[in-house]
Design an enzyme around this catalytic site. Structure first.
Site, short mmCIF file in Angstrom:
data_model
loop_
_atom_site.label_atom_id
_atom_site.label_comp_id
_atom_site.label_asym_id
_atom_site.label_seq_id
_atom_site.Cartn_x
_atom_site.Cartn_y
_atom_site.Cartn_z
N LYS A 75 0.87 -1.19 0.00
CA LYS A 75 0.00 0.00 0.00
C LYS A 75 0.90 1.23 0.00
O LYS A 75 1.97 1.22 0.62
CB LYS A 75 -0.88 -0.04 1.25
CG LYS A 75 -1.89 1.10 1.35
CD LYS A 75 -2.78 0.93 2.59
CE LYS A 75 -3.81 2.02 2.73
NZ LYS A 75 -4.71 1.78 3.89
N SER A 150 -9.59 1.71 2.61
CA SER A 150 -8.69 2.51 1.79
C SER A 150 -7.65 1.66 1.04
O SER A 150 -7.07 2.13 0.05
CB SER A 150 -7.96 3.52 2.68
OG SER A 150 -7.21 2.87 3.67
N SER A 174 -10.00 -0.84 6.64
CA SER A 174 -9.37 -0.65 5.34
C SER A 174 -8.68 -1.87 4.75
O SER A 174 -8.26 -1.82 3.59
CB SER A 174 -8.35 0.48 5.40
OG SER A 174 -9.01 1.69 5.26
#
Ligand code: GLN
Length: 471
Positions: A75, A150, A174
């Site tokens: 990420k 996210s 997330s």
């Protein structure tokens, strides 16, 4: 990527049927083929190729680590020295990591190969990937849909078959929500199980890093590798890391679900029916399942958004164009430099959360909002831990529905905040939670079943998940 598990990948690598170098090339080609999905902000081909050669040699000499040849995406909020990292924000658009996050170093030490960094909501704030400064990642199962947020890019890198696994971060869901929306496995470990050193902070008392994978076995293996004490993060526990290898449970388990969750009007009836069918199967297999009351469900989202925005307003104060971050070209004095740098660098949602967090911390409102939310957090934690003393695991749907369309107009941001209703309990209470794929729904999409267990009991969490996964 044709290997369904690390085990099958290792059989092929150790039998000489393939090499890490070939796997990296295949992943790079696949990433290119899938570039319309906007999954990667940047690929790291040179690093990945160099790592592949080194790991191939270790495989030859039988000295390779437990994640040898496992291709992983990061990420875009995890630091990897010498590589870009931006939290998908204009604030850090050209920023380069000055050091490597402990979780990333642990992956490398275990001989995993880092392929690149994936798009996420800006500073990990969002549920649909749409707050990213680089535009949203599209769901590989249907590009008109969100992959969730996210960590939607990391989930999609796995779902699209580009990587074996990926790392995300989970503050309020997330990892688990994008896992549910893309048909992958994702886990948020116990708070303090995994180091946050080198993770761009959103809300420091909630944030935890965890993996996405294609099967539970891989998820457990990677979680074990990234866990453990870290001198660079004092909130990271120095408890010994237990083996998380998936063992078949040798006794019937006890599970509970919350009535308020299953009765929630936001919950898609098909997901509810599926869940109860699973409950019947659990009981038929000799496990115990009970319904519990949880009177705090409606308080969870307010608690989460008060505390996380407060922490975010403090964490994001460092991005002022002087210490770090985008520096405005249009400033005339120091004050306008701060204001313009922050206004230009941060997107709307991040600005909204900084304002909200500053408000709940301000003199005169502190007790009414921040102080009260802290107390409520304790009540929720106590109730959750008490429930987990009565049963092995809490189970429920990960999200109220399947992946929703990209590009919906929200005049009220709290509509999106309510997406987090089932996932915020675990980080509020600091406990581990995993989402395993379920479905399909009659609309053809997957959804997720969430399992929560007691703090630092990842082995039990994975065992409980394993029982559900095999029903
Ligand atoms: N959707 C939640 C939020 O917007 C969760 C984000 C996260 O876990 N990083 O804050």
């Amino acid at each position: 990527m044709t290997y369904p598990s690390i085990e099958s990948l290792h059989s092929a690598l150790y039998a000489g049927e393939t090499t890490c170098a070939k796997l990296v090339e295949a992943s790079l080609v696949r990433a290119e083929e899938k570039s319309d999905l906007n999954i990667f902000i940047e690929l790291f081909p040179e690093t990945a190729r160099a790592q592949a050669l080194a790991v191939d040699q270790k495989i030859q000499s039988q000295t390779a680590g437990p994640l040898a040849g496992v291709i992983v995406a990061l990420k875009d909020n995890l630091c990897f020295k010498g590589h870009g990292v931006s939290a998908s924000s204009n604030m850090l658009r050209d920023f380069e990591s000055q050091f490597t996050a402990t979780v990333v170093q642990k992956l490398i030490d275990a001989d995993a190969i880092i392929l690149g960094r994936t798009g996420c909501d800006e500073f990990a704030m969002g549920s649909s990937n749409e707050t990213s400064a680089y535009g949203p990642v599209k769901n590989p199962l249907d590009p008109s849909l969100t992959p969730g947020g996210s960590s939607g890019g990391s989930a999609s890198a796995v779902a699209a078959g580009i990587c074996h696994a990926a790392l995300g971060s989970d503050t309020g869901g997330s990892i688990r929500q994008p896992a549910a929306f893309t048909g992958t496995y994702g886990v948020k470990p116990t708070y303090g199980r995994v180091s946050r050193h080198g993770v761009i902070a959103y809300a420091s008392s909630f944030d935890q890093v965890g993996p996405f994978a294609k099967c539970l076995d891989d998820l457990a293996k990677i979680t074990e590798v990234i866990s453990g004490a870290d001198a660079y993060d004092t909130t990271c526990s120095d408890r010994a890391v237990p083996s998380m290898a998936l063992a078949q449970a040798d006794r019937p388990f006890s599970f509970a679900y919350y009535k308020e969750v299953l009765d929630n009007p936001a919950l898609d009836p098909e997901i509810r029916d599926y869940f109860f069918a699973q409950v019947q199967k659990l009981e038929a297999a000799g496990h115990r399942v009970e319904a519990m009351d949880f009177p705090y469900l409606d308080a969870l989202v307010p608690i989460y958004y008060i505390l996380t925005t407060a922490e975010a307003s403090s964490n994001l104060a460092r991005y002022d164009g002087v210490h770090v971050g985008h520096r405005s070209e249009n400033a005339s004095d120091l004050e306008s430099l701060y204001k313009k740098s922050r206004s230009e660098g941060f997107g709307e949602e991040v600005q909204r959360r900084i304002l909200l967090g500053t408000f709940v911390l301000s003199a005169g409102y502190f007790d009414a909002f921040y102080g009260k939310a802290q107390k409520a957090r304790r009540v929720v934690r106590d109730a959750t831990l008490e429930a987990l003393q009565q049963v092995d695991a809490l189970i429920g749907p990960t999200t109220p529905h399947t992946a929703f369309p990209l590009g919906q107009e929200y005049t009220d941001p709290t509509v999106l905040y309510l997406e987090d209703i089932f996932t915020v309990q675990a980080p509020i209470a600091g406990i581990p939670a995993v989402s395993i794929p379920a479905g399909p729904h009659s609309n053809g999409l997957p959804f997720g079943i969430q399992i929560m267990a007691g703090p630092f009991d990842e082995p039990k969490l994975f065992q409980a998940a394993h029982i559900l996964d095999r029903l």
